[in-house]
Design an enzyme around this catalytic site. Structure first.
Site, PDB file in Angstrom:
ATOM      1  CG  ASN A 126       0.890   0.236   4.438  1.00  0.00           C
ATOM      2  OD1 ASN A 126       0.609  -0.914   4.121  1.00  0.00           O
ATOM      3  ND2 ASN A 126       2.132   0.665   4.534  1.00  0.00           N
ATOM      4  N   GLY A 127      -1.318  -1.615   6.286  1.00  0.00           N
ATOM      5  CA  GLY A 127      -1.015  -2.513   7.404  1.00  0.00           C
ATOM      6  C   GLY A 127      -2.168  -3.442   7.697  1.00  0.00           C
ATOM      7  CD1 TRP A 148       0.088  -6.472  -2.990  1.00  0.00           C
ATOM      8  CD2 TRP A 148      -0.160  -6.992  -0.836  1.00  0.00           C
ATOM      9  NE1 TRP A 148       0.430  -7.802  -2.833  1.00  0.00           N
ATOM     10  CE2 TRP A 148       0.285  -8.143  -1.520  1.00  0.00           C
ATOM     11  CE3 TRP A 148      -0.393  -7.089   0.536  1.00  0.00           C
ATOM     12  CZ2 TRP A 148       0.508  -9.358  -0.886  1.00  0.00           C
ATOM     13  CZ3 TRP A 148      -0.170  -8.303   1.171  1.00  0.00           C
ATOM     14  CH2 TRP A 148       0.274  -9.426   0.459  1.00  0.00           C
ATOM     15  CE  LYS A 178      11.443  -2.596  -5.115  1.00  0.00           C
ATOM     16  NZ  LYS A 178      12.183  -3.666  -5.814  1.00  0.00           N
ATOM     17  CB  CYS A 230      -0.940   0.096   1.180  1.00  0.00           C
ATOM     18  SG  CYS A 230      -2.071  -1.282   1.325  1.00  0.00           S
ATOM     19  NE  ARG A 237       4.727   1.792   0.181  1.00  0.00           N
ATOM     20  CZ  ARG A 237       5.738   1.584   1.013  1.00  0.00           C
ATOM     21  NH1 ARG A 237       6.952   1.921   0.644  1.00  0.00           N
ATOM     22  NH2 ARG A 237       5.551   1.057   2.187  1.00  0.00           N
ATOM     23  CD  GLU A 274      17.268 -12.718  -7.553  1.00  0.00           C
ATOM     24  OE1 GLU A 274      16.640 -13.201  -6.612  1.00  0.00           O
ATOM     25  OE2 GLU A 274      16.994 -11.618  -8.056  1.00  0.00           O
ATOM     26  CE  LYS A 332      13.868 -10.893  -9.652  1.00  0.00           C
ATOM     27  NZ  LYS A 332      14.549 -10.691  -8.421  1.00  0.00           N
ATOM     28  CD  GLU A 342      10.043 -11.299  -8.237  1.00  0.00           C
ATOM     29  OE1 GLU A 342       9.303 -10.879  -7.351  1.00  0.00           O
ATOM     30  OE2 GLU A 342      11.271 -11.066  -8.225  1.00  0.00           O
ATOM     31  CG  HIS A 374      20.644 -36.425  -3.403  1.00  0.00           C
ATOM     32  ND1 HIS A 374      21.103 -37.594  -2.850  1.00  0.00           N
ATOM     33  CD2 HIS A 374      21.741 -35.664  -3.649  1.00  0.00           C
ATOM     34  CE1 HIS A 374      22.421 -37.539  -2.744  1.00  0.00           C
ATOM     35  NE2 HIS A 374      22.837 -36.383  -3.231  1.00  0.00           N
TER      36      HIS A 374
HETATM   37  O1  M6R Z   1      12.746  -4.752   0.646  1.00  0.00           O
HETATM   38  P1  M6R Z   1      13.337  -6.104   0.916  1.00  0.00           P
HETATM   39  O2  M6R Z   1      14.670  -6.286   0.321  1.00  0.00           O
HETATM   40  O3  M6R Z   1      13.331  -6.435   2.389  1.00  0.00           O
HETATM   41  O4  M6R Z   1      12.340  -7.116   0.221  1.00  0.00           O
HETATM   42  C1  M6R Z   1      12.529  -8.496   0.329  1.00  0.00           C
HETATM   43  C2  M6R Z   1      11.697  -9.253  -0.683  1.00  0.00           C
HETATM   44  O5  M6R Z   1      10.336  -8.985  -0.486  1.00  0.00           O
HETATM   45  C3  M6R Z   1      12.075  -8.886  -2.115  1.00  0.00           C
HETATM   46  O6  M6R Z   1      13.422  -9.118  -2.380  1.00  0.00           O
HETATM   47  C4  M6R Z   1      11.221  -9.701  -3.110  1.00  0.00           C
HETATM   48  O7  M6R Z   1      11.553 -11.048  -3.029  1.00  0.00           O
HETATM   49  C5  M6R Z   1      11.407  -9.186  -4.535  1.00  0.00           C
HETATM   50  N1  M6R Z   1      10.125  -9.072  -5.179  1.00  0.00           N
HETATM   51  C6  M6R Z   1      12.229 -10.075  -5.392  1.00  0.00           C
HETATM   52  O8  M6R Z   1      12.328  -9.620  -6.688  1.00  0.00           O
END
Ligand code: M6R
Length: 630
Positions: free
Chosen positions: A109-110, A83, A625, A2, A35, A499, A503, A506, A522
């Protein structure tokens, strides 16, 4: 999670008004949309009444609604981009929520954890609800206190007092912003465990989830503390705690300019941020060592003797930041000989971890607001550990609550999928590792200087990968119909593989998994069938020979079962050619620094594949985000 904006300017007719609340709030929402983008809404105070509009979906839907049904001119307003947590992303559940007969508007927000109990109480008083949200309960509570407890009388403290009393009843995490028709020149806000910053203007003041909410208007910002209420008018900013005691915020200057938060000619923020990476690494290295390779991390205000006595490091982070931590573990253990664990923040508190005064907690967070990480850091502090935050967002909560901070200077990262922050986090964690090695005498100064010199060459090497990205893009585009992609790596290549998979998940919404290449036999090798795409991150043949040879064997194992292999290898590594459908070469670099290069093709690949599918790469579905709920 949010985005929130608030604005008060000088009332028109009284003194010239430069800005309209609607314009300021919409601009702030545009910048904060990363956000959360399930719905958006806005409320302004005009002509002694609240007018509001809200719409499910992206901000563009709200803008279309505003064009069809314009709001009146106003100099006080609040806006929200959501969000969803409680209640789906519908018009009804979008913020603002109204109460006090439509005279009060609230955004949030929250999560209000005791909303069910409060709702029951309000239902018994005859309050009715239109949405499924916890926010509407907070709005109703605030309205009830304002009208029935304070008699709707400004002399009794008005909206500020009502907010204080409401916050005393709320449990959970929240940033709340409220406006009331009776006080047309005021926005009142509160925060607990959720971000909120004040922007100071001339004859106007601002509120935002972060500074990007008002960066177009001012660089002067004020950090608020925990459990604080702030009341802004065009001319004043007053801060109290939840019980009305005066409190102070900390003013700071925002040192990035609005242009750095724009796309800069790229089609998406993500693409721009991938291209920002050479500079992100460079800026993170800058000014932190002298010509002899002596590191001076001024921000690390922890007593050096204490750092020398550290006998364990625990890295706390989530998502991409946790993968940066996993990469850093290899380097920190190698350079400092301190046992280093990497733990997902949300798992940490619940396993009764062994933490004491000799434990150094290193949190890694781009946003500095990730609730899981914040809570884990707080828990570790309670156990007596020292805490260092590696963070990209100046003034955010995690560094504020930590004993020390090492900022990554990647600049604002807007795309939800993290790219440049990842490289900057690894760089900063490496600086921390080298600093500890220097302090504890684990490495000679010359050795540290050599590693720093290798790190200094990373920006140009990343640039060379970016300059040569056409083939990787083509590959991504050609795999638009892939149903599943696997990623294999060993040693530092393992977190890179994870990683790469993250990517792709997401951005392109396809099944992707990262595995330690050695683990394949395994179990996961059962997934391999004819045509299954498998990326393999191959370590340098100049490093530990056996490791390179083992990964080459792993490639052969999957290939023998029909996999289509895409290999990321170091320039000159001809041995892999025979076993790969595609080879992506990266410049030579020491093994521990290789993740700063091998990650880049995986980012480009995921971006290209998702773009070819026509997806919104900056705002992938279901994500936000900054994850400020647990
Ligand atoms: O703001 P932060 O680095 O604490 O966020 C952590 C994760 O939420 C963030 O890295 C998330 O996994 C990303 N969307 C990855 O691309």
């Amino acid at each position: 999670m949010c985005g929130i904006v608030g604005y008060v300017g000088r009332p028109s007719g009284q003194v010239s008004t430069e800005h309209q609340a609607l314009d300021v709030v919409l601009e702030g929402l545009r910048r904060l949309e990363y956000r959360g983008y399930d719905s958006a809404g806005i409320a302004v105070v005009a002509d002694g009444a609240i007018s509001s509009r809200k719409k499910s979906g992206k901000l563009s839907n709200l803008i279309a609604e505003l064009e069809a049904n314009p709001l009146p001119a106003a100099t006080t307003g609040i806006g929200h981009t959501r969000w969803a947590t409680h209640g789906g992303p519908t018009d009804q559940n979008a913020h603002p929520h109204l109460s006090d007969g439509g005279k009060l508007a609230l955004i949030h927000n929250g999560i209000i954890e005791n909303f069910a109990e409060l709702k029951q109480e309000l239902l018994e008083k005859g309050v009715t609800f239109q949405s499924e949200t916890d926010t509407e309960v907070a709005a109703a509570l605030l309205g009830d206190i304002y009208r029935n407890q304070l008699g709707g009388d400004k002399a009794n403290g008005g909206l500020t007092k009502a907010m204080q009393l409401a916050c005393q009843r709320l449990e959970g995490a929240f940033t709340l912003l409220a406006v009331h028709a009776d006080q047309p020149d005021v926005v009142v806000a509160a925060r607990r465990n959720s971000p909120l910053v004040v922007g100071l203007g001339e004859g106007e003041n601002f509120l935002g989830s972060d500074v990007s909410g008002f960066i177009d208007y001012t660089r002067r910002a004020v950090e608020l503390g925990q459990d604080q209420i702030v009341t802004i008018t065009a001319e004043s900013v007053e801060i109290t705690d939840f019980f009305g005691a005066p409190a102070e915020g900390k003013e700071y200057h925002v040192n990035w300019d609005p242009a750095s938060a724009e796309k800069g000619g790229f089609p998406s923020f993500m693409e721009k941020e991938i291209h920002d990476q050479p500079d992100a690494v460079l800026q993170t290295l800058l000014g932190r060592s002298d010509v002899d390779g002596k590191l001076t991390l001024d921000e690390l205000r922890i007593d050096p003797d204490l750092l020398k006595s550290v006998d364990k490091i625990i890295v706390l982070a989530c998502g991409t930041s946790a993968y940066a931590g996993q990469v850093a573990k290899y380097a920190i253990e190698r350079w400092c000989r301190i046992p280093t664990e990497v733990e997902l923040s949300h798992e940490f508190r619940y396993r009764d971890p062994i933490v004491d005064a000799q434990t150094l907690i290193v949190s890694i967070s781009q946003s500095g607001e990730t609730m899981d990480t914040l809570m884990a850091v707080r828990y570790a502090k309670e156990q007596g550990a020292k805490t260092v935050a590696i963070c990209n967002t100046n003034g955010s909560t995690i560094p504020r609550e930590s004993d020390a901070v090492l900022y990554t200077h990647a600049g604002p990262e807007i795309a939800v999928a993290s790219t440049k922050a990842f490289l900057a986090q690894i760089t900063a964690a490496y600086l921390l590792g080298l600093y500890l090695a220097q302090l504890r005498g684990n490495k000679f100064q010359g050795e540290i200087k050599d590693i720093l010199s290798d790190l200094g060459k990373i920006p140009e090497k990343v640039q060379s990968i970016l300059d040569d990205a056409a083939r990787i893009k083509e590959l991504g585009e050609s795999m638009v119909d892939a149903k599943s992609v696997l990623f294999l790596g060993r040693h530092v290549g393992f977190p890179v593989a994870m990683e790469g998979a993250l990517k792709l998940k997401e951005l392109a919404y396809i099944h992707a998994e990262g595995f330690a290449a050695g683990e394949l036999k395994h179990g996961p090798i059962a997934l391999i069938e004819e045509g299954q795409p498998v990326f393999v991150v191959v370590p340098s043949p100049r490093g530990r020979d056996s490791l390179h040879a083992k990964v080459v064997s792993n490639i052969q194992e999957v290939r023998a079962r029909g996999a289509k292999t895409i290999v990321i290898a170091e320039e000159g590594d001809d041995a892999v050619k025979a076993f790969a459908e595609h080879v992506i070469y990266i410049p030579e670099t020491p093994t521990l620094l290789a993740p700063l290069l091998t990650t880049v093709p995986l980012q480009i690949f995921a971006l290209a594949l998702a773009s070819a599918k026509g997806y919104d790469v900056d705002q992938p579905r279901n994500l936000a985000k900054s994850v400020t709920v647990e």
